[in-house]
Design an enzyme around this catalytic site. Structure first.
Site, short mmCIF file in Angstrom:
data_model
loop_
_atom_site.label_atom_id
_atom_site.label_comp_id
_atom_site.label_asym_id
_atom_site.label_seq_id
_atom_site.Cartn_x
_atom_site.Cartn_y
_atom_site.Cartn_z
N GLU A 187 0.89 4.07 1.17
CA GLU A 187 0.45 5.02 2.19
C GLU A 187 1.40 6.22 2.17
OE1 GLU A 187 -2.15 4.30 4.11
OE2 GLU A 187 -2.27 2.10 4.20
N SER A 221 -10.41 -5.90 9.28
CA SER A 221 -11.68 -5.50 8.65
C SER A 221 -12.27 -6.70 7.97
CB SER A 221 -11.44 -4.45 7.57
OG SER A 221 -11.07 -3.24 8.11
N ARG A 234 0.84 -1.20 0.00
CA ARG A 234 0.00 0.00 0.00
C ARG A 234 0.87 1.25 0.00
NH1 ARG A 234 -5.47 -1.56 3.21
NH2 ARG A 234 -5.59 -3.65 2.29
N ARG A 279 1.72 3.10 12.72
CA ARG A 279 0.91 1.89 12.53
C ARG A 279 0.66 1.55 11.07
NH1 ARG A 279 -4.51 3.99 12.67
NH2 ARG A 279 -4.20 6.19 12.32
N HIS A 280 1.37 2.25 10.16
CA HIS A 280 1.24 1.93 8.73
C HIS A 280 2.58 1.49 8.16
CE1 HIS A 280 -2.41 4.45 9.10
NE2 HIS A 280 -2.87 3.61 8.21
N ARG A 298 0.11 -5.44 12.78
CA ARG A 298 -0.80 -4.77 13.73
C ARG A 298 -1.11 -5.71 14.90
NH1 ARG A 298 -4.48 -0.64 11.25
NH2 ARG A 298 -3.01 0.66 10.08
N GLU A 319 -7.07 -0.36 14.78
CA GLU A 319 -7.80 -1.31 13.94
C GLU A 319 -6.89 -2.50 13.64
OE1 GLU A 319 -9.33 0.13 10.05
OE2 GLU A 319 -8.61 -1.81 9.36
#
Ligand code: ATP
Ligand code: AMO
Length: 432
Positions: A216, A358, A214, A222-223, A406, A355
């Site tokens: 980001e 998902s 990703r 946290r990424h 995570r 999080e």
């Protein structure tokens, strides 16, 4: 020479036995007629004592020439000694220096000298020698084993899907474009489309543990730009079934680590709290009310801001699910609620303000799906055979994705996600 024992396999009861250990020179103390070497291997450390009177001249000379982090092999006798750290020590009959380490060391693996995370990550191979860091990655390995065990025990088949892909799944902004011969392609953001196609293929329950990429833009704690995603998909199931599997996976990891990995947990000073299932469930609407009642303004229909997540996390203990999200906030593949299409069958698993996962029951009807893709501003033509899979017998299905790093942040109480990856990829870092 063959290594006969790891450091943790030697006991005082082996007094008099000859053994061969191999590893790194964790520390060395040279007194006039006595040399102490602490040898470190993957499993711990062992004390080697070299008294000038009790060993050959050659052994004593070699012992004196050993430097920190040299790779050494030692053939010696186990001698029980109550004063030694583990109740025994090794008196060598032969010492071999297999490879010298240059000095000064760019990083201190004995954990005496602290270093900031960038220095540590630059010299990650040395950083990873530190017992605490090794313990963390041992826990990560055991976590993945436990996750696999739960999947296998519940009828899931492990699959591997392509990471070179032609389209986005989680929104177009976070894609890494690459050139694929004369075409544009991307690094996969999620195995989403493939795991759904496996439902059309009749595999019924699949899981995958693999990389996601990703782009980001933000540098956060946290990424990552490359992460490992634990994904599953299950047929003839709804979002509640998917949540049950997820909390089961999480719970079993805590139980397995508690039962099998006390040594690593102690090394990291972790007091593992095994949370019983079912985890609490709050609806999105209830969560918005909590956030508003604590003085953070938020409209129904918005995603939680970082401030909102923090406030929510303060009001919740441990793991909890947020359910019944506004349809608008979730990807096109999420199934809207039949009675009230404004909300959908999606969920997030949270730990306090983070999080972790998902998931959702998916949209399995072709027409609804095409509508959803258009609503997200995407072109259905880009989804060719994925969409076809919904025309020729797609069962109702549900699933989720959980970031392995995570999850490790929560298990090992880390503030920075980079601690949970061997070689992290972030906005600034592409090496080592
Ligand atoms: P995912 O993207 O996989 O759903 P996430 O936890 O990363 O999981 P995001 O949507 O990226 O979710 O972020 C959650 C919230 O945090 C969002 O409201 C987003 O605006 C906010 N946020 C993300 N990155 C930052 C950042 N760098 N600084 C402040 N807030 C951020
Ligand atoms: P989502 O985009 O929420 O959902 O991602 C699922 C989980 O993956 C982890 N994750 C990340 N971890 C570290 N760095 C990142 N940049 C990053 N991005 C995501 C998080 C997150 O909860 N296809 C859906 C899943 C599904 O519905 O099955 C998806 O990708 O832990």
């Amino acid at each position: 020479w063959r290594r006969t024992h790891f450091s943790n396999e030697i006991t005082p009861e082996m007094d008099g036995e000859e053994i061969i250990v191999m590893g790194w020179t964790h520390s060395i103390r040279k007194l006039g007629k006595l040399v102490f070497i602490i040898l470190r291997d993957r499993e711990g450390t062992v004390q080697i004592v070299v008294p000038k009177q009790k060993v050959s001249e050659e052994v004593f000379t070699t012992a004196k020439s050993v430097g920190r982090e040299d790779v050494i092999a030692i053939k010696g006798k186990v001698v029980a000694n109550e004063k030694a750290p583990a109740g025994f020590e090794i008196i060598p009959v032969e010492i071999r220096i297999l490879n010298k380490a240059e000095t000064p060391l760019p990083l201190d693996p004995s954990e005496k000298v602290p270093a900031d995370i960038d220095t540590r990550l630059d010299r990650r191979f040395l950083d990873l020698r530190r017992p605490k860091i090794q313990a963390l990655f041992r826990l990560r390995s055991e976590m993945l084993k436990s996750v696999r065990d739960t999947f296998y025990n519940n009828g899931f088949i492990e699959v591997n899907t392509p990471k070179l892909v032609a389209s986005a799944t989680e929104g177009g902004t976070e894609l890494f474009p690459i050139s694929y011969f004369d075409r544009e392609a991307f690094l996969g953001q999620s195995p989403q489309l493939y795991k759904q196609m496996m439902m059309a293929a009749g595999f019924d329950r699949v899981f995958e543990i693999g990389p996601i990429f990703r782009a980001e833009e933000h540098n956060t704690r946290r990424h990552l730009n490359e992460a490992i995603s634990i994904d599953c998909e299950m047929s003839f199931s709804d979002e509640k079934d998917a949540m049950n599997v997820l909390e089961n996976v999480v719970h079993n990891v805590f139980v397995d680590l508690y039962e099998n990995n006390q040594k690593e947990l102690r090394t990291l000073d972790i007091n593992l709290n095994v949370q019983e299932t079912p985890f609490p469930r709050v609806t999105y609407t209830e969560a918005v009310d909590i956030v508003n009642s604590k003085g953070i303004d938020m409209e129904w229909g918005e995603d939680f801001s970082r401030a909102a997540e923090k406030i929510l996390g303060d009001s919740m203990e441990g793991f909890y699910f947020i359910t019944e999200w506004p349809t608008e906030t979730r990807p096109f593949y999420t199934l809207p609620n039949q009675e009230n299409p404004k909300i959908c069958k999606a969920f997030d698993l949270m730990y306090k303000d983070l999080e972790i996962s998902s998931g959702a029951q998916r949209n399995h009807k072709y027409d609804l799906l095409v509508e959803g893709i258009k609503r997200m501003g995407l072109n259905p033509e880009g989804f060719g055979t994925y969409l076809e899979a919904f025309k020729y017998g797609m069962p109702p299905h549900a699933g989720w994705g959980m970031g392995a790093e995570r999850f490790m942040m929560i298990i090992t109480c880390q503030e920075n996600i980079r601690e949970c990856v061997l070689f992290p990829r972030d906005r600034q870092r592409l090496t080592p």
